[in-house]
Design a protein around this motif. Structure first.
Motif, PDB file in Angstrom:
ATOM      1  N   PHE A  15       0.722  -1.083   0.024  1.00  0.00           N
ATOM      2  CA  PHE A  15      -0.004  -0.083   0.060  1.00  0.00           C
ATOM      3  C   PHE A  15       1.051   1.215   0.073  1.00  0.00           C
ATOM      4  O   PHE A  15       1.784   1.367   0.842  1.00  0.00           O
ATOM      5  N   TRP A  16       0.665   2.072  -0.960  1.00  0.00           N
ATOM      6  CA  TRP A  16       1.490   3.418  -0.798  1.00  0.00           C
ATOM      7  C   TRP A  16       0.591   4.455  -1.292  1.00  0.00           C
ATOM      8  O   TRP A  16      -0.366   4.505  -1.974  1.00  0.00           O
ATOM      9  N   ILE A  17       0.934   5.792  -0.380  1.00  0.00           N
ATOM     10  CA  ILE A  17       0.306   7.130  -1.118  1.00  0.00           C
ATOM     11  C   ILE A  17       1.326   8.042  -1.370  1.00  0.00           C
ATOM     12  O   ILE A  17       2.286   8.140  -0.389  1.00  0.00           O
ATOM     13  N   GLY A  18       1.157   8.696  -2.112  1.00  0.00           N
ATOM     14  CA  GLY A  18       2.573   9.689  -2.606  1.00  0.00           C
ATOM     15  C   GLY A  18       3.059   9.194  -3.883  1.00  0.00           C
ATOM     16  O   GLY A  18       3.080   7.816  -4.271  1.00  0.00           O
ATOM     17  N   GLN A  19       3.710  10.046  -4.639  1.00  0.00           N
ATOM     18  CA  GLN A  19       4.717   9.707  -5.694  1.00  0.00           C
ATOM     19  C   GLN A  19       6.013   8.842  -5.310  1.00  0.00           C
ATOM     20  O   GLN A  19       7.226   9.174  -5.132  1.00  0.00           O
ATOM     21  N   ILE A  20       5.791   7.422  -5.141  1.00  0.00           N
ATOM     22  CA  ILE A  20       6.695   6.686  -4.704  1.00  0.00           C
ATOM     23  C   ILE A  20       8.053   6.622  -5.681  1.00  0.00           C
ATOM     24  O   ILE A  20       9.220   6.436  -5.470  1.00  0.00           O
ATOM     25  N   ARG A  21       7.475   6.637  -6.963  1.00  0.00           N
ATOM     26  CA  ARG A  21       8.663   6.574  -7.988  1.00  0.00           C
ATOM     27  C   ARG A  21       9.608   7.809  -8.118  1.00  0.00           C
ATOM     28  O   ARG A  21      10.804   7.458  -8.703  1.00  0.00           O
ATOM     29  N   GLU A  22       8.954   8.791  -7.715  1.00  0.00           N
ATOM     30  CA  GLU A  22       9.868  10.097  -7.660  1.00  0.00           C
ATOM     31  C   GLU A  22      10.142  10.202  -6.225  1.00  0.00           C
ATOM     32  O   GLU A  22      10.726  11.421  -6.097  1.00  0.00           O
ATOM     33  N   ALA A  23       9.941   9.667  -5.051  1.00  0.00           N
ATOM     34  CA  ALA A  23      10.225  10.260  -3.730  1.00  0.00           C
ATOM     35  C   ALA A  23      11.547  10.316  -3.537  1.00  0.00           C
ATOM     36  O   ALA A  23      12.443   9.624  -3.807  1.00  0.00           O
ATOM     37  N   ARG A  24      11.961  11.334  -2.619  1.00  0.00           N
ATOM     38  CA  ARG A  24      13.259  11.492  -2.042  1.00  0.00           C
ATOM     39  C   ARG A  24      13.169  10.693  -0.652  1.00  0.00           C
ATOM     40  O   ARG A  24      14.368  10.406  -0.375  1.00  0.00           O
ATOM     41  N   ARG A  25      12.233  10.419  -0.059  1.00  0.00           N
ATOM     42  CA  ARG A  25      12.055   9.682   1.013  1.00  0.00           C
ATOM     43  C   ARG A  25      10.889   8.711   0.999  1.00  0.00           C
ATOM     44  O   ARG A  25       9.753   9.281   0.640  1.00  0.00           O
ATOM     45  N   VAL A  26      11.071   7.517   1.437  1.00  0.00           N
ATOM     46  CA  VAL A  26       9.920   6.701   1.355  1.00  0.00           C
ATOM     47  C   VAL A  26      10.008   5.695   2.918  1.00  0.00           C
ATOM     48  O   VAL A  26      10.804   5.233   3.459  1.00  0.00           O
ATOM     49  N   THR A  64       7.634  12.821  -0.011  1.00  0.00           N
ATOM     50  CA  THR A  64       7.781  11.574   0.914  1.00  0.00           C
ATOM     51  C   THR A  64       6.716  10.784   0.533  1.00  0.00           C
ATOM     52  O   THR A  64       5.625  11.463   0.071  1.00  0.00           O
ATOM     53  N   ALA A  65       6.786   9.499   0.319  1.00  0.00           N
ATOM     54  CA  ALA A  65       5.706   8.578  -0.014  1.00  0.00           C
ATOM     55  C   ALA A  65       5.609   7.693   1.296  1.00  0.00           C
ATOM     56  O   ALA A  65       6.526   7.307   1.816  1.00  0.00           O
ATOM     57  N   TYR A  66       4.374   7.388   1.600  1.00  0.00           N
ATOM     58  CA  TYR A  66       3.980   6.588   2.591  1.00  0.00           C
ATOM     59  C   TYR A  66       3.537   5.245   2.487  1.00  0.00           C
ATOM     60  O   TYR A  66       2.649   5.123   1.572  1.00  0.00           O
ATOM     61  N   VAL A  67       4.210   4.239   3.222  1.00  0.00           N
ATOM     62  CA  VAL A  67       3.767   2.783   2.474  1.00  0.00           C
ATOM     63  C   VAL A  67       3.542   1.700   3.743  1.00  0.00           C
ATOM     64  O   VAL A  67       3.888   2.098   4.635  1.00  0.00           O
ATOM     65  N   SER A  68       3.009   0.850   3.228  1.00  0.00           N
ATOM     66  CA  SER A  68       2.618  -0.446   4.210  1.00  0.00           C
ATOM     67  C   SER A  68       2.722  -1.741   3.567  1.00  0.00           C
ATOM     68  O   SER A  68       2.436  -1.856   2.487  1.00  0.00           O
ATOM     69  N   PRO A 121      13.231   4.277  -5.961  1.00  0.00           N
ATOM     70  CA  PRO A 121      14.330   5.283  -6.559  1.00  0.00           C
ATOM     71  C   PRO A 121      15.503   4.889  -5.953  1.00  0.00           C
ATOM     72  O   PRO A 121      15.678   5.037  -4.716  1.00  0.00           O
ATOM     73  N   SER A 122      16.564   4.664  -6.759  1.00  0.00           N
ATOM     74  CA  SER A 122      17.847   4.511  -6.143  1.00  0.00           C
ATOM     75  C   SER A 122      18.420   5.761  -5.530  1.00  0.00           C
ATOM     76  O   SER A 122      19.365   5.688  -4.627  1.00  0.00           O
ATOM     77  N   SER A 123      17.807   7.057  -5.625  1.00  0.00           N
ATOM     78  CA  SER A 123      18.234   8.325  -4.906  1.00  0.00           C
ATOM     79  C   SER A 123      17.505   8.511  -3.830  1.00  0.00           C
ATOM     80  O   SER A 123      17.737   9.452  -3.023  1.00  0.00           O
TER      81      SER A 123
END
Length: 298
Positions: free
Chosen positions: A191-202, A224-228, A246-248
Motif C-alpha cells: 500500500f502506498w500513497i504519494g509519488q513513490i517512483r519520484e520520492a526522495r524519502r519513502v 515523501t511517500a508513505y508505504v505499508s 528510486p535509487s536516489s
C-alpha cells in the motif's frame, strides 16, 4: 562425512512437535495443509512445510530443517540441537486438525472485486470508524479516498489497496470495528500513497492506518511517500519494492515498537543497502503511529 544420528533426527523429529514443546501456538485460521503457521506472541511467526520436515520465517527469510529450527530456538550448536531433539524422535504433534487446502480456493480477482466495491463516503460506517476509533482527520481520509486507495466493506470495514509495481491491485488490508485481516486469496504487495517512483524519502510502516497516521503527524511533506507492507514481507512485497524504489531515495523504517518492528526494520535496512541512497529509522513514542496520533488529541 554424513552423521547417521543427524539423518535419523531429520527423519524422525517433526518441526511441529518441536514448536509445540517450545510453547508456540498453532494459528489454525492462517494455516493450510501444506503450510502450518505457528506464533510465539504477536511478533514471531514460523511456517512449517513438507509435512513437518521443513520451516521458514516469513519476516526474515530464515529457513531450514528440524536441526536448524532447534538451533534457532535454543541458540546453540549442533550438539545442543541433538540433545534437544533426541527425546522428540517419533513423537507426533498434538494438534493436527484438517485444514482447507488453499490450492483448491479460487484466486481472488483483485481488480474486478476492487472496482465493484464502493468508495468511502463521509458519514459512512467505514469513514466513521477511521475518523472516530482511529482518529484520522477527514482531510487524510479524503486524500486516500480520492487517490482510489480506500473501499468500504461489510460491517463498516475499511479496505486499503495493495498494488504491484504496475499499479495492478493485488489485495487489500481490511480493518473495522470487529475485524482485522487481509483479502482472502489476495497477495500482500504494498500500500502506498504519494509519488513513490519520484520520492526522495519513502517511509515504511506495518499497516495502512499507520502509514496514514504518520503522514498526518508529519503533515504530508513534499517528496515523501508513505508505504505499508501489511505486516508481511513475502515475494510480492520484495519484488514490488525492488521495482519501485528510486535509487536516489532514503528508505525509512517507521515500524512498530517491539521485536516484530525490529525484524522488519532490519530487513528494510538490507533492502536499502542494495537499492537506495540511504536508510533511517523513526520510532513513535507509542506502540505504533496510530496510537501516537490518537494520543495527541486525547
Amino acid at each position: 562425512m554424513r552423521d547417521p544420528e543427524l539423518d535419523e533426527l531429520r527423519a524422525k523429529v517433526d518441526c511441529r512437535t518441536v514448536l509445540e514443546r517450545d510453547g508456540w501456538k498453532l494459528d489454525v485460521p492462517e494455516s493450510t495443509t501444506h503450510a502450518v503457521k505457528f506464533r510465539n506472541g504477536p511478533a514471531q511467526i514460523i511456517i512449517v512445510t513438507h509435512e513437518g520436515r521443513g520451516w521458514f520465517d516469513p519476516i526474515n527469510d530464515q529457513r531450514g530443517d528440524v536441526l536448524a529450527l532447534a538451533q534457532r530456538l535454543t541458540g546453540g550448536n549442533f550438539g545442543h540441537a541433538r540433545r534437544a531433539l533426541r527425546p522428540l524422535a517419533g513423537i507426533a504433534p498434538t494438534l493436527t486438525p484438517t485444514f482447507r487446502d488453499r490450492s483448491q480456493v479460487a484466486p481472488l480477482d483483485a481488480g474486478k472485486t476492487w472496482s465493484w466495491a464502493p468508495a468511502l463516503q463521509p458519514g459512512s460506517q467505514a469513514w466513521r470508524y477511521l475518523s472516530g476509533e482511529r482518529g484520522l482527520p477527514a482531510a487524510t481520509i479524503a486524500r486516500a479516498n480520492d487517490a482510489g486507495l480506500l473501499r468500504e466493506g461489510i460491517y463498516g470495514t475499511a479496505w486499503f489497496l495493495h498494488r504491484l509495481a504496475d499499479d495492478a491491485p493485488a489485495g487489500w488490508e481490511m480493518r473495522g470495528p470487529k475485524y482485522k485481516g487481509f483479502a482472502k486469496g489476495g497477495d500482500k504487495a504494498l500500500f502506498w500513497i504519494g509519488q513513490i517512483r519520484e520520492a526522495r524519502r519513502v517511509a515504511v510502516t506495518e499497516s495502512a492506518i499507520d502509514a496514514l497516521s504518520l503522514a498526518t503527524i508529519e503533515q504530508w511533506p513534499e517528496g515523501t511517500a508513505y508505504v505499508s507492507t501489511g505486516g508481511g514481507f513475502g515475494p510480492p512485497t520484495a519484488e514490488t519494492f525492488t521495482q519501485l524504489l528510486p535509487s536516489s531515495c532514503r528508505l525509512v523504517a517507521a515500524t512498530d515498537r517491539g521485536q516484530g518492528g525490529d525484524i522488519l526494520a532490519e530487513r528494510l535496512r538490507e533492502l536499502a543497502a542494495g537499492s537506495c541512497a540511504g536508510f533511517g529509522r523513526v520510532r513513535s513514542s507509542a506502540k505504533d503511529w496510530n496510537d501516537e496520533l490518537r494520543g495527541r488529541f486525547e
